[in-house]
Design a protein around this motif. Structure first.
Motif, short mmCIF file in Angstrom:
data_model
loop_
_atom_site.label_atom_id
_atom_site.label_comp_id
_atom_site.label_asym_id
_atom_site.label_seq_id
_atom_site.Cartn_x
_atom_site.Cartn_y
_atom_site.Cartn_z
N GLY A 55 0.81 -1.21 0.00
CA GLY A 55 0.00 0.00 0.00
C GLY A 55 0.84 1.25 0.00
N CYS A 56 0.25 2.34 0.43
CA CYS A 56 0.93 3.63 0.45
C CYS A 56 2.25 3.56 1.22
N PHE A 57 3.33 3.99 0.59
CA PHE A 57 4.62 3.84 1.26
C PHE A 57 4.78 4.73 2.48
N TRP A 58 3.95 5.78 2.61
CA TRP A 58 3.98 6.55 3.85
C TRP A 58 3.67 5.63 5.03
N CYS A 59 2.61 4.85 4.86
CA CYS A 59 2.16 3.95 5.92
C CYS A 59 3.19 2.87 6.21
N VAL A 60 3.69 2.25 5.16
CA VAL A 60 4.60 1.12 5.31
C VAL A 60 5.92 1.58 5.93
N GLU A 61 6.42 2.72 5.50
CA GLU A 61 7.66 3.26 6.07
C GLU A 61 7.51 3.49 7.57
N ALA A 62 6.39 4.09 7.97
CA ALA A 62 6.17 4.41 9.39
C ALA A 62 6.10 3.14 10.23
N VAL A 63 5.48 2.10 9.71
CA VAL A 63 5.38 0.83 10.45
C VAL A 63 6.77 0.26 10.68
N PHE A 64 7.55 0.12 9.65
CA PHE A 64 8.87 -0.49 9.80
C PHE A 64 9.83 0.40 10.59
N GLU A 65 9.65 1.71 10.53
CA GLU A 65 10.49 2.61 11.33
C GLU A 65 10.29 2.38 12.82
N SER A 66 9.13 1.87 13.21
CA SER A 66 8.82 1.67 14.63
C SER A 66 9.38 0.35 15.17
N GLY A 132 -6.63 -0.49 1.97
CA GLY A 132 -7.43 0.58 2.54
C GLY A 132 -8.13 1.34 1.44
N PRO A 133 -8.06 2.67 1.45
CA PRO A 133 -8.74 3.47 0.44
C PRO A 133 -8.00 3.57 -0.88
N ASP A 134 -6.80 3.00 -0.96
CA ASP A 134 -5.97 3.13 -2.15
C ASP A 134 -6.15 1.94 -3.09
N ARG A 135 -6.44 2.24 -4.34
CA ARG A 135 -6.69 1.20 -5.34
C ARG A 135 -5.73 1.31 -6.51
N GLY A 136 -5.39 0.19 -7.09
CA GLY A 136 -4.49 0.15 -8.23
C GLY A 136 -3.33 -0.79 -7.99
N ALA A 137 -2.74 -1.28 -9.07
CA ALA A 137 -1.63 -2.24 -8.97
C ALA A 137 -0.44 -1.65 -8.24
N GLN A 138 -0.34 -0.33 -8.22
CA GLN A 138 0.77 0.32 -7.51
C GLN A 138 0.67 0.16 -6.01
N TYR A 139 -0.48 -0.33 -5.51
CA TYR A 139 -0.67 -0.56 -4.08
C TYR A 139 -0.80 -2.05 -3.75
N ARG A 140 -0.35 -2.90 -4.64
CA ARG A 140 -0.46 -4.34 -4.42
C ARG A 140 0.50 -4.82 -3.34
N SER A 141 0.21 -6.00 -2.83
CA SER A 141 1.02 -6.60 -1.78
C SER A 141 2.13 -7.45 -2.39
N ILE A 142 3.38 -7.11 -2.06
CA ILE A 142 4.54 -7.85 -2.59
C ILE A 142 5.56 -8.08 -1.48
N ALA A 143 6.02 -9.31 -1.36
CA ALA A 143 7.15 -9.62 -0.49
C ALA A 143 8.31 -10.01 -1.40
#
Length: 225
Positions: A55-66, A132-143
């Protein structure tokens, strides 16, 4: 294998607020920046790296920063073939890239397997091209994985989650060999930290971080509780 039972599912809230609104945001001024210890590229070289998209990299960055043992997180783009992608191109689905993060971590403190738990525990891996509210392949889940060991760790954890029926729907996370990470524009870095009153941050990013913190207290840095 330890299974993180308290999975954080991101609710579909405030659909009028989306990550794509970020293109209108202006670069930060010096006065807006919060204090943070910045490690040099040379200093970061001694740490391991991991790459995720959820998803949005703002969210993901904040999670991993913690997360304890994580030394730096960089927002960027990965998963596509295009060279030098820009936010405008990725955010509007004009590339094959997803918004992603580069995680620098100390493997003596936290393992790759534990980072995989953080990844799955901080988003919904069952939604197709959506978070969440973000749609599109740019917000897909990738490991992403860099070697056979990492690929095995990801696939084993997915198998364990499915065996335990943690989710009500199939996990559709892509497990992809890492190729290239492109750093996003500077104003995207540490965006949540530096813009706590921005509408998307308040409505989506901060609540997502707080849900993660509530369910994964043992993974947090001392100053993240």
């Amino acid at each position: 294998m330890k299974i993180a039972r308290n999975i954080v599912l991101v609710p579909l809230i405030m659909l009028f607020v989306s990550c794509q609104a970020k293109v209108k945001d202006k670069p930060l001024t010096e006065n807006q920046l919060t204090e943070k210890t910045i490690l040099s590229a040379e200093a970061l070289q001694k740490y391991d790296t991991a790459y995720f998209a959820s998803g949005c990299f703002w969210c993901v960055e904040a999670v991993f920063e913690s997360v304890k043992g994580v030394k730096e997180v960089v927002s960027g783009y990965s998963g596509g073939k295009e060279q030098n992608p820009t936010y405008e191109q990725v955010a509007y689905g004009r590339t094959g890239h997803a918004e992603a993060v580069e995680v620098f971590y100390d493997s003596k403190i936290i393992s790759f397997e534990e980072l995989v738990q953080v990844f799955f525990g901080s988003h919904d891996p069952t939604t197709y091209n959506r978070q969440g509210p973000d749609r599109g392949a740019q917000y897909r889940s990738i490991a992403f994985f860099k070697n056979n060991s990492e690929e095995k760790a990801i696939r084993n954890y997915i198998e364990a989650l499915e065996k335990e029926m943690v989710y009500d729907a199939p996990i559709i996370t892509q497990v992809v060999a890492f190729e290239k990470f492109w750093k996003a524009e500077e104003y995207h870095q540490d965006f949540e930290r530096n813009n706590p009153n921005q509408s998307y941050v308040r409505a989506v990013s901060v609540p997502r971080l707080n849900r993660f913190k509530a369910n994964f207290k043992s993974f947090l840095k001392e100053d993240s509780h």
